[in-house]
Design a protein around this motif. Sequence first.
Motif, PDB file in Angstrom:
ATOM      1  N   GLY A 105       0.646  -1.245  -0.040  1.00  0.00           N
ATOM      2  CA  GLY A 105       0.093   0.043   0.027  1.00  0.00           C
ATOM      3  C   GLY A 105       0.833   1.160   0.069  1.00  0.00           C
ATOM      4  O   GLY A 105       0.528   2.261   0.254  1.00  0.00           O
ATOM      5  N   THR A 110       5.246  -0.656  -7.499  1.00  0.00           N
ATOM      6  CA  THR A 110       5.109   0.038  -8.791  1.00  0.00           C
ATOM      7  C   THR A 110       6.229   0.851  -9.057  1.00  0.00           C
ATOM      8  O   THR A 110       6.664   0.866 -10.219  1.00  0.00           O
ATOM      9  CB  THR A 110       3.787   1.038  -8.668  1.00  0.00           C
ATOM     10  OG1 THR A 110       2.589   0.329  -8.228  1.00  0.00           O
ATOM     11  CG2 THR A 110       3.460   1.738  -9.848  1.00  0.00           C
ATOM     12  N   ASN A 137      -6.037 -12.621  -8.164  1.00  0.00           N
ATOM     13  CA  ASN A 137      -5.250 -11.929  -7.244  1.00  0.00           C
ATOM     14  C   ASN A 137      -5.695 -10.404  -7.725  1.00  0.00           C
ATOM     15  O   ASN A 137      -4.705  -9.683  -8.414  1.00  0.00           O
ATOM     16  CB  ASN A 137      -3.736 -12.271  -7.586  1.00  0.00           C
ATOM     17  CG  ASN A 137      -2.824 -11.454  -6.740  1.00  0.00           C
ATOM     18  OD1 ASN A 137      -3.268 -10.600  -6.009  1.00  0.00           O
ATOM     19  ND2 ASN A 137      -1.499 -12.249  -6.764  1.00  0.00           N
TER      20      ASN A 137
END
Length: 200
Positions: A105, A110, A137
Motif C-alpha cells: 500500500g 509500482t 489476485n
Amino acid sequence: MFAISLGEGAELRPIEPWQAPEFLTHVERAREYAGPWVPLTVLAKDLESARKLLQTYADKQAADTGRLWGIWRDGTLVGGVLFRIFDTAMESCELGVWLEPSAAGRGLITRASRVLVDWAVDERGMHRVEWLVSTANGPSIAVAKRLGMTKDGVLRECFPWQGVRHDMEVWSVLAPEWRKAREAREAAGTGGSADRDPAR
Ligand SMILES: CC(C)(COP(=O)(O)OP(=O)(O)OC[C@H]1O[C@@H](n2cnc3c(N)ncnc32)[C@H](O)[C@@H]1OP(=O)(O)O)[C@@H](O)C(=O)NCCC(=O)NCCS
C-alpha cells in the motif's frame, strides 16, 4: 552498495546467495500473504532451500536469463522483484513481484517495477514485458494496470498451485507503449523515471 532509491527510505538492491539468512527471515514474514500467489515464498522454507533459490537466480543472472532484486525499507528486506524469464533472443521477459504485508500500500512495487521495465526496455532492448497473474489476485492485477499493461488473455486452469488450478491472466506492455506512457507521466510530473530517485 549498488542501491537505487525508491523514495521514502526504500531501496532496490541485488540479492545474492550469501544473503540467504536475511532472505529467509523476510520470506517467513511474507509467506502467509504471498504464498498463495508466489511459489518462491513457499519453496524457500529453510536456509538450504533459500540459498538454493538465490543460487538459481545467480545462475540465471550469469546466463542472462533471469534476475532478482530485493526491496529494503528502512534497512529491512520487505519484498522483491524479479525477471523469472529474460529472453534476449525473443526480446521478451516476465516480471514477478511480492511484498511482506507491512510494506503493501505504499507504491513500492509500482516504483520498483518501473525501474526494472526501464532497464529492460532502454538498456536491454526488450520489446515485451509480461505479467502473469491469477484471475483471483486483485492487488496484482491492479499493479499491472498501474504499470499501463494490457490484458492479452487468460490461460485457463494452467497453473496448479496449493490444490487450486489457477486461471492465469497474461498482461503485457510493449516498448513503444512504455516509452509513450513514461513521457506522459514525466510531462505530468506523476512518476516518471526521475521520480524514482529523489536524490537525483
Ligand atoms: C501484488 C502486491 C505486490 C501489490 O502490492 P501493493 O502494495 O498493492 O502495490 P504497490 O507497492 O505498487 O502499491 C500500490 C498501492 O499503494 C498505494 N500507494 C501509496 N502511495 C503510493 C505511491 N507513492 N505510488 C503508488 N501507489 C501508492 C496505491 O494507491 C495502491 O493502493 P491501492 O491498490 O489500495 O490503491 C502485493 O499485494 C503482494 O505482495 N501480494 C502477494 C504476492 C503477489 O500476489 N505477488 C504478485 C503475483 S502475480
